[in-house]
Design a protein around this motif. Structure first.
Motif, short mmCIF file in Angstrom:
data_model
loop_
_atom_site.label_atom_id
_atom_site.label_comp_id
_atom_site.label_asym_id
_atom_site.label_seq_id
_atom_site.Cartn_x
_atom_site.Cartn_y
_atom_site.Cartn_z
N LYS A 160 -14.68 7.03 -1.79
CA LYS A 160 -14.44 8.09 -0.82
C LYS A 160 -13.37 9.04 -1.35
O LYS A 160 -13.49 10.26 -1.22
N ARG A 161 -12.34 8.47 -1.93
CA ARG A 161 -11.23 9.28 -2.45
C ARG A 161 -11.73 10.28 -3.48
O ARG A 161 -11.38 11.46 -3.44
N VAL A 221 0.83 -1.20 0.00
CA VAL A 221 0.00 0.00 0.00
C VAL A 221 0.87 1.25 0.00
O VAL A 221 0.58 2.22 -0.71
N ALA A 222 1.92 1.25 0.78
CA ALA A 222 2.84 2.40 0.82
C ALA A 222 3.47 2.64 -0.55
O ALA A 222 3.59 3.79 -1.00
N ARG A 275 0.81 4.20 -2.86
CA ARG A 275 0.63 5.63 -2.56
C ARG A 275 1.80 6.45 -3.10
O ARG A 275 1.59 7.54 -3.65
N THR A 326 -11.73 14.31 -2.65
CA THR A 326 -10.82 15.08 -3.51
C THR A 326 -11.58 16.17 -4.25
O THR A 326 -11.15 17.32 -4.28
N PHE A 373 -0.23 9.80 -3.56
CA PHE A 373 -1.30 9.89 -2.58
C PHE A 373 -0.73 9.99 -1.17
O PHE A 373 0.34 9.47 -0.89
N VAL A 374 -1.48 10.64 -0.30
CA VAL A 374 -1.18 10.66 1.13
C VAL A 374 -2.45 10.25 1.87
O VAL A 374 -3.56 10.40 1.35
N GLN A 375 -2.29 9.76 3.08
CA GLN A 375 -3.43 9.33 3.86
C GLN A 375 -3.93 10.49 4.70
O GLN A 375 -3.16 11.25 5.27
N LEU A 376 -5.27 10.64 4.77
CA LEU A 376 -5.90 11.70 5.54
C LEU A 376 -6.91 11.04 6.47
O LEU A 376 -7.80 10.32 6.01
N THR A 377 -6.77 11.28 7.76
CA THR A 377 -7.69 10.69 8.73
C THR A 377 -8.38 11.82 9.48
O THR A 377 -7.73 12.75 9.95
#
Length: 64
Positions: free
Chosen positions: A48-49, A13-14, A17, A53, A22-26
């Motif tokens: 969701k992405r 997954v890393a 990305r 976005t 891409f970066v992860q947003l929580t």
């Protein structure tokens, strides 16, 4: 059998990305908001992405 490229799913997954920028947003949101959002996603058949976005780009980051 194919040779494993990545040691585990986290590395896979890393790498995905990193390749796609891409970066992860929580975020923490209310349960009712999340349930409504998930219903919207099912109804529109979107990810969701894609929705987040587009909202960020068209509502918060637009040029004024």
């Amino acid at each position: 059998m194919r040779k494993r490229i990545y040691a585990n799913d986290a590395e896979r997954v890393a790498a995905h990305r990193a390749r796609h920028g891409f970066v992860q947003l929580t975020v923490d949101i209310p349960v009712q908001t999340m349930l409504a959002f998930e219903e919207y996603l099912k109804f529109k058949d979107l990810s969701k992405r894609a929705v987040i976005t587009k909202l960020l780009e068209t509502q918060l980051l637009r040029k004024r």
